[in-house]
Design a protein around this motif. Structure first.
Motif, PDB file in Angstrom:
ATOM      1  N   TYR A 342     -85.881  41.887 -49.498  1.00 40.74           N
ATOM      2  CA  TYR A 342     -85.634  42.174 -48.080  1.00 40.74           C
ATOM      3  C   TYR A 342     -86.749  41.562 -47.236  1.00 40.74           C
ATOM      4  O   TYR A 342     -87.935  41.735 -47.549  1.00 40.74           O
ATOM      5  CB  TYR A 342     -85.595  43.678 -47.826  1.00 40.74           C
ATOM      6  N   VAL A 343     -86.368  40.860 -46.172  1.00 38.63           N
ATOM      7  CA  VAL A 343     -87.315  40.383 -45.162  1.00 38.63           C
ATOM      8  C   VAL A 343     -86.942  41.057 -43.848  1.00 38.63           C
ATOM      9  O   VAL A 343     -85.801  40.947 -43.381  1.00 38.63           O
ATOM     10  CB  VAL A 343     -87.270  38.855 -45.027  1.00 38.63           C
ATOM     11  N   LEU A 344     -87.916  41.725 -43.239  1.00 37.94           N
ATOM     12  CA  LEU A 344     -87.614  42.624 -42.126  1.00 37.94           C
ATOM     13  C   LEU A 344     -88.430  42.258 -40.887  1.00 37.94           C
ATOM     14  O   LEU A 344     -89.659  42.110 -40.953  1.00 37.94           O
ATOM     15  CB  LEU A 344     -87.923  44.074 -42.511  1.00 37.94           C
ATOM     16  N   GLY A 345     -87.728  42.135 -39.765  1.00 38.53           N
ATOM     17  CA  GLY A 345     -88.380  41.973 -38.477  1.00 38.53           C
ATOM     18  C   GLY A 345     -89.185  40.700 -38.365  1.00 38.53           C
ATOM     19  O   GLY A 345     -88.876  39.665 -38.953  1.00 38.53           O
ATOM     20  N   GLY A 346     -90.251  40.766 -37.551  1.00 33.64           N
ATOM     21  CA  GLY A 346     -91.109  39.624 -37.322  1.00 33.64           C
ATOM     22  C   GLY A 346     -90.814  38.947 -35.998  1.00 33.64           C
ATOM     23  O   GLY A 346     -90.045  39.449 -35.160  1.00 33.64           O
ATOM     24  N   LEU A 347     -91.436  37.802 -35.793  1.00 32.50           N
ATOM     25  CA  LEU A 347     -91.227  36.979 -34.608  1.00 32.50           C
ATOM     26  C   LEU A 347     -90.361  35.795 -34.977  1.00 32.50           C
ATOM     27  O   LEU A 347     -90.686  35.047 -35.918  1.00 32.50           O
ATOM     28  CB  LEU A 347     -92.565  36.483 -34.056  1.00 32.50           C
ATOM     29  N   VAL A 348     -89.250  35.612 -34.273  1.00 32.92           N
ATOM     30  CA  VAL A 348     -88.408  34.439 -34.482  1.00 32.92           C
ATOM     31  C   VAL A 348     -89.043  33.284 -33.715  1.00 32.92           C
ATOM     32  O   VAL A 348     -89.193  33.336 -32.484  1.00 32.92           O
ATOM     33  CB  VAL A 348     -86.973  34.683 -34.001  1.00 32.92           C
ATOM     34  N   MET A 379     -82.955  46.803 -38.164  1.00 33.60           N
ATOM     35  CA  MET A 379     -83.816  47.968 -38.008  1.00 33.60           C
ATOM     36  C   MET A 379     -83.477  48.698 -36.706  1.00 33.60           C
ATOM     37  O   MET A 379     -82.714  48.199 -35.874  1.00 33.60           O
ATOM     38  CB  MET A 379     -85.284  47.528 -38.019  1.00 33.60           C
ATOM     39  N   LEU A 380     -84.086  49.845 -36.536  1.00 34.74           N
ATOM     40  CA  LEU A 380     -83.807  50.627 -35.330  1.00 34.74           C
ATOM     41  C   LEU A 380     -84.394  49.975 -34.083  1.00 34.74           C
ATOM     42  O   LEU A 380     -83.875  50.156 -32.972  1.00 34.74           O
ATOM     43  CB  LEU A 380     -84.374  52.047 -35.484  1.00 34.74           C
ATOM     44  N   ALA A 381     -85.492  49.224 -34.244  1.00 29.41           N
ATOM     45  CA  ALA A 381     -86.139  48.581 -33.097  1.00 29.41           C
ATOM     46  C   ALA A 381     -86.840  47.319 -33.572  1.00 29.41           C
ATOM     47  O   ALA A 381     -87.263  47.239 -34.732  1.00 29.41           O
ATOM     48  CB  ALA A 381     -87.133  49.533 -32.440  1.00 29.41           C
ATOM     49  N   PRO A 382     -86.973  46.309 -32.689  1.00 36.45           N
ATOM     50  CA  PRO A 382     -87.718  45.101 -33.066  1.00 36.45           C
ATOM     51  C   PRO A 382     -89.210  45.413 -33.196  1.00 36.45           C
ATOM     52  O   PRO A 382     -89.764  46.174 -32.401  1.00 36.45           O
ATOM     53  CB  PRO A 382     -87.460  44.145 -31.896  1.00 36.45           C
ATOM     54  N   HIS A 383     -89.859  44.826 -34.175  1.00 30.92           N
ATOM     55  CA  HIS A 383     -91.319  44.840 -34.243  1.00 30.92           C
ATOM     56  C   HIS A 383     -91.797  43.777 -35.207  1.00 30.92           C
ATOM     57  O   HIS A 383     -91.034  43.256 -36.031  1.00 30.92           O
ATOM     58  CB  HIS A 383     -91.896  46.217 -34.612  1.00 30.92           C
ATOM     59  N   TYR A 384     -93.056  43.445 -35.079  1.00 30.44           N
ATOM     60  CA  TYR A 384     -93.677  42.428 -35.924  1.00 30.44           C
ATOM     61  C   TYR A 384     -95.085  42.892 -36.294  1.00 30.44           C
ATOM     62  O   TYR A 384     -95.605  43.863 -35.739  1.00 30.44           O
ATOM     63  CB  TYR A 384     -93.697  41.066 -35.244  1.00 30.44           C
ATOM     64  N   ALA A 385     -95.682  42.194 -37.240  1.00 33.65           N
ATOM     65  CA  ALA A 385     -97.000  42.564 -37.771  1.00 33.65           C
ATOM     66  C   ALA A 385     -96.980  43.986 -38.343  1.00 33.65           C
ATOM     67  O   ALA A 385     -97.994  44.685 -38.331  1.00 33.65           O
ATOM     68  CB  ALA A 385     -98.083  42.407 -36.703  1.00 33.65           C
ATOM     69  N   LEU A 398     -93.551  50.482 -41.321  1.00 37.63           N
ATOM     70  CA  LEU A 398     -94.569  51.268 -40.638  1.00 37.63           C
ATOM     71  C   LEU A 398     -95.278  50.419 -39.589  1.00 37.63           C
ATOM     72  O   LEU A 398     -95.709  49.289 -39.876  1.00 37.63           O
ATOM     73  CB  LEU A 398     -95.616  51.798 -41.630  1.00 37.63           C
ATOM     74  N   GLY A 399     -95.414  50.966 -38.391  1.00 36.46           N
ATOM     75  CA  GLY A 399     -96.271  50.411 -37.364  1.00 36.46           C
ATOM     76  C   GLY A 399     -95.854  49.049 -36.870  1.00 36.46           C
ATOM     77  O   GLY A 399     -94.673  48.740 -36.719  1.00 36.46           O
ATOM     78  N   GLY A 400     -96.848  48.214 -36.576  1.00 38.69           N
ATOM     79  CA  GLY A 400     -96.621  46.894 -36.038  1.00 38.69           C
ATOM     80  C   GLY A 400     -96.770  46.883 -34.517  1.00 38.69           C
ATOM     81  O   GLY A 400     -97.359  47.787 -33.905  1.00 38.69           O
ATOM     82  N   VAL A 401     -96.211  45.838 -33.932  1.00 38.84           N
ATOM     83  CA  VAL A 401     -96.305  45.621 -32.493  1.00 38.84           C
ATOM     84  C   VAL A 401     -94.906  45.585 -31.915  1.00 38.84           C
ATOM     85  O   VAL A 401     -94.002  44.954 -32.474  1.00 38.84           O
ATOM     86  CB  VAL A 401     -97.055  44.311 -32.180  1.00 38.84           C
ATOM     87  N   THR A 402     -94.710  46.264 -30.781  1.00 35.60           N
ATOM     88  CA  THR A 402     -93.406  46.320 -30.120  1.00 35.60           C
ATOM     89  C   THR A 402     -93.212  45.094 -29.229  1.00 35.60           C
ATOM     90  O   THR A 402     -94.162  44.350 -28.958  1.00 35.60           O
ATOM     91  CB  THR A 402     -93.304  47.593 -29.266  1.00 35.60           C
ATOM     92  N   PRO A 403     -91.984  44.847 -28.738  1.00 36.75           N
ATOM     93  CA  PRO A 403     -91.750  43.682 -27.879  1.00 36.75           C
ATOM     94  C   PRO A 403     -92.617  43.647 -26.628  1.00 36.75           C
ATOM     95  O   PRO A 403     -92.913  42.567 -26.103  1.00 36.75           O
ATOM     96  CB  PRO A 403     -90.265  43.813 -27.520  1.00 36.75           C
ATOM     97  N   ASP A 404     -93.071  44.802 -26.123  1.00 37.69           N
ATOM     98  CA  ASP A 404     -93.929  44.810 -24.927  1.00 37.69           C
ATOM     99  C   ASP A 404     -95.410  44.711 -25.282  1.00 37.69           C
ATOM    100  O   ASP A 404     -96.272  44.930 -24.423  1.00 37.69           O
ATOM    101  CB  ASP A 404     -93.668  46.061 -24.084  1.00 37.69           C
ATOM    102  N   GLY A 405     -95.699  44.401 -26.563  1.00 35.44           N
ATOM    103  CA  GLY A 405     -97.081  44.185 -26.973  1.00 35.44           C
ATOM    104  C   GLY A 405     -97.864  45.440 -27.285  1.00 35.44           C
ATOM    105  O   GLY A 405     -99.082  45.378 -27.509  1.00 35.44           O
ATOM    106  N   GLN A 406     -97.209  46.597 -27.361  1.00 32.39           N
ATOM    107  CA  GLN A 406     -97.895  47.851 -27.645  1.00 32.39           C
ATOM    108  C   GLN A 406     -97.988  48.097 -29.150  1.00 32.39           C
ATOM    109  O   GLN A 406     -97.093  47.740 -29.918  1.00 32.39           O
ATOM    110  CB  GLN A 406     -97.157  49.014 -26.974  1.00 32.39           C
ATOM    111  N   LEU A 407     -99.084  48.718 -29.532  1.00 32.33           N
ATOM    112  CA  LEU A 407     -99.266  49.089 -30.934  1.00 32.33           C
ATOM    113  C   LEU A 407     -98.353  50.273 -31.256  1.00 32.33           C
ATOM    114  O   LEU A 407     -98.311  51.258 -30.515  1.00 32.33           O
ATOM    115  CB  LEU A 407    -100.728  49.464 -31.169  1.00 32.33           C
ATOM    116  N   SER A 408     -97.616  50.171 -32.340  1.00 30.80           N
ATOM    117  CA  SER A 408     -96.617  51.185 -32.670  1.00 30.80           C
ATOM    118  C   SER A 408     -97.031  51.982 -33.904  1.00 30.80           C
ATOM    119  O   SER A 408     -97.602  51.442 -34.852  1.00 30.80           O
ATOM    120  CB  SER A 408     -95.259  50.519 -32.924  1.00 30.80           C
ATOM    121  N   GLY A 409     -96.726  53.261 -33.857  1.00 32.98           N
ATOM    122  CA  GLY A 409     -96.912  54.109 -35.036  1.00 32.98           C
ATOM    123  C   GLY A 409     -95.589  54.516 -35.654  1.00 32.98           C
ATOM    124  O   GLY A 409     -95.546  55.396 -36.519  1.00 32.98           O
TER     125      GLY A 409
END
Length: 590
Positions: A342-348, A379-385, A398-409
């Protein structure tokens, strides 16, 4: 004074002399005496053949003849001894072996020679016959060899025949001899840890064998069913095909095992159960499985976001390319569940810009059986890292960065059996670039950095069953952009702007210092195959404090606490994903 002797050289009291020529020629001389009938004192008779011999030679060469000629048996004084059940040709070959130590074993002679050497107790000759038969083994005769080995009590031949049968299991099941296997033979075969087959094929094979004689064999299902490694059957196949089969439903013991597996899977309890469940909840067939390392994506040669998927076969130590990702993904995450990558999310990232990208919630899957990428449930929401780990048939991100650049938990869980995502309890402290690993129903998040890029000296632990987090403050954790990998009960945190590697002992709740890497490494990956830790690519800091991309490929052996180089990657690579694959058989592993 004798020539060549010095006066000050003492004379030896004893001269130890060994005539090697006499020893080597003794057997030849005895054989000549036998052929000429000189001093022979017994005649061995087989069929219509009489072979004169020396009692002392026979008694010295075999416990069988020693008992015959050195006891009160009547043969000890008889001039002629009749050996029943032995062919003349085999007896002649055995006597040649006794007097010369040499014998020519052929396909025509090997069976009577093996039977004769077994009866007359010539163990080394018996094993030589076994060695010859082992060279003739193939899928077409391994079953017959297994039965021959049983009849002759030949452990070495039986072991080799069982190994061939296990390795060639798919072809063996298609042979004409397979339906005629006895229950004991099939049970032993299906229980062999070397069996080269997926558990789905094992199940279908046992059904085929039972249906060949349904009335006589249906009662054998439970004995065979216990040889299945139920934990390693994909849950979808297990519940849709295995559990629903009429024979399984008609067998209360089999139905109980299925129910026990179902309870364990849905409770996410990875521990084995006592009793009958313990055998079914077993490790994979490690001797037939091959572990491989797969690298996905990342930044290639410091410039382009890669679509490549690279497979490393630890047996052949070769790299080869698999199907490329459908899109260029940067800072995606990877996980492996039940034969699927499985490859999940990231930046296209577009090939033109390669600098910026669009966060995505897309999921792509790759199966080695088809070597094709497919779109999975988003996934339920886009995120990367972000980070991903797997446990049983579940995936966690787990975690990563949201489309608006916020750190996600945020924590999301994906049920691969039902293709469903759901939100779970979020991390107490959102962090970027932590070291993450799953072990014993828990996910460990080590370190990372906060939104202000400050190192977080903390272990955050998520309990999968309880859906709860706890935090452990520790000064030992100061890692950023460092991967983590699990070997037994230890979680290894590898580098992260440092050469240091430490192992967290989950049982003792303490850190252990390990041998340092040769470089200060970050943005690399670490994966365990065959109980060794493989570190690939990344970036490293030179002695001049210059950051360079790496094509390094290093291996850490925890038993010796040492590092070794495995050569180089096909190209420099960092911010890539790596996962271990366990393959029963694949055209990519040769």
């Amino acid at each position: 004074m004798c020539p060549g002797k010095r006066m000050d050289q003492p004379s030896p009291d004893v001269l130890h002399y060994k005539d090697k020529q006499l020893v080597s020629s003794l057997h030849l001389q005895l054989n000549l005496l036998r052929k000429e009938g000189v001093l022979t004192d017994v005649v061995l008779c087989s069929e219509d053949t009489e072979l004169p011999c020396h009692r002392n030679v026979l008694a010295a060469s075999s416990p069988y003849f020693h008992a015959m000629f050195c006891s009160t048996f009547q043969e000890s004084s008889q001039p002629r001894v009749v050996l029943k059940g032995i062919s003349a040709e085999a007896l002649r070959a055995v006597l040649d072996y006794v007097y010369t130590g040499a014998v020519s074993i052929t396909a025509e002679l090997v069976l009577p020679l093996m039977q004769t050497s077994s009866m007359l107790q010539y163990g080394r000759l018996f094993e030589a016959c076994s060695t010859f038969l082992q060279t003739q083994l193939g899928v077409e005769n391994c079953l017959g060899m297994m039965r021959l080995a049983e009849a002759l009590h030949c452990a070495s031949l039986r072991e080799r025949a069982c190994e061939v049968a296990a390795r060639c299991f798919p072809a063996l099941t298609a042979s004409d001899d397979f339906p005629g296997l006895s229950l004991a033979e099939l049970t032993d075969m299906l229980g062999d840890d070397r069996l080269c087959a997926g558990e789905e094929q094992v199940f279908e094979t046992m059904l085929t064998w039972i249906q060949h004689d349904l009335l006589g064999r249906r009662g054998s299902l439970h004995d065979l069913f216990r040889r299945l490694r139920l934990r390693h059957i994909h849950p979808t196949y297990l519940f849709q095909f295995v559990a629903s089969h009429p024979l399984v439903q008609a067998s209360p013991p089999c139905a109980e095992l299925i129910e026990a597996v179902q309870r364990l899977l849905f409770s996410m309890d990875a521990a084995p159960c006592p009793g009958a469940m313990e055998e079914a909840w077993d490790s994979p067939r490690r001797d037939s499985c091959r572990e491989a390392l797969v690298l996905v994506g990342g930044r290639k040669n410091g410039r382009q976001t890669s679509r490549e998927t690279l497979l490393y076969d630890s047996a052949s130590e070769q790299w080869q390319g698999l199907a490329k990702l459908p899109v260029r993904l940067y800072r995606a995450s990877c996980a492996y569940v039940q034969g699927v990558l499985y490859v999940l999310g990231g930046l296209v990232v577009s090939a033109a810009s390669n600098k910026t990208g669009t966060p995505t919630d897309a999921v792509y899957t790759l199966s080695l059986k088809t070597n094709q990428w497919r779109a999975g449930e988003p996934m339920l929401a886009p995120h990367y890292a972000h980070q991903s780990v797997s446990s049983l048939h579940f995936l966690f991100t787990l975690g990563g960065v949201t489309p608006d650049g916020q750190l996600s938990g945020a924590v999301e869980r994906y049920n691969t059996m039902f293709s469903q995502w759901e939100g779970m309890a979020p991390m107490p402290n959102p962090v970027l670039h932590p070291a993450v690993a799953a072990h014993d129903q828990r996910i460990y998040v080590f370190g990372g950095e906060d939104a202000e890029q400050n190192p977080v000296r903390m272990i955050q632990v998520y309990h999968m069953v309880r859906n709860l987090w706890c935090k452990i403050e520790t000064r030992m954790v100061k890692n950023v952009c460092a991967p983590a990998a699990v070997i037994e009960d230890k979680i290894y945190i590898v580098g992260g702007y440092t050469r240091r590697m430490i192992a967290y002992d989950t049982k003792a709740n303490r850190f252990v210092k390990c041998q340092n890497m040769k470089d200060r490494r970050m943005h690399h990956s670490a994966t365990v195959i065959n109980n060794k830790l493989y570190v690939t690519g990344g970036r490293y800091i030179t002695n001049q404090d210059v950051i360079e991309d790496s094509d390094g490929f290093d291996c850490y052996d925890p038993t010796s606490d040492t590092w070794s180089s495995k050569g180089k990657l096909p190209h420099r690579l960092f911010d890539h994903c790596s996962v271990p694959l366990i393959c029963v058989s694949s055209k990519f592993l040769t």
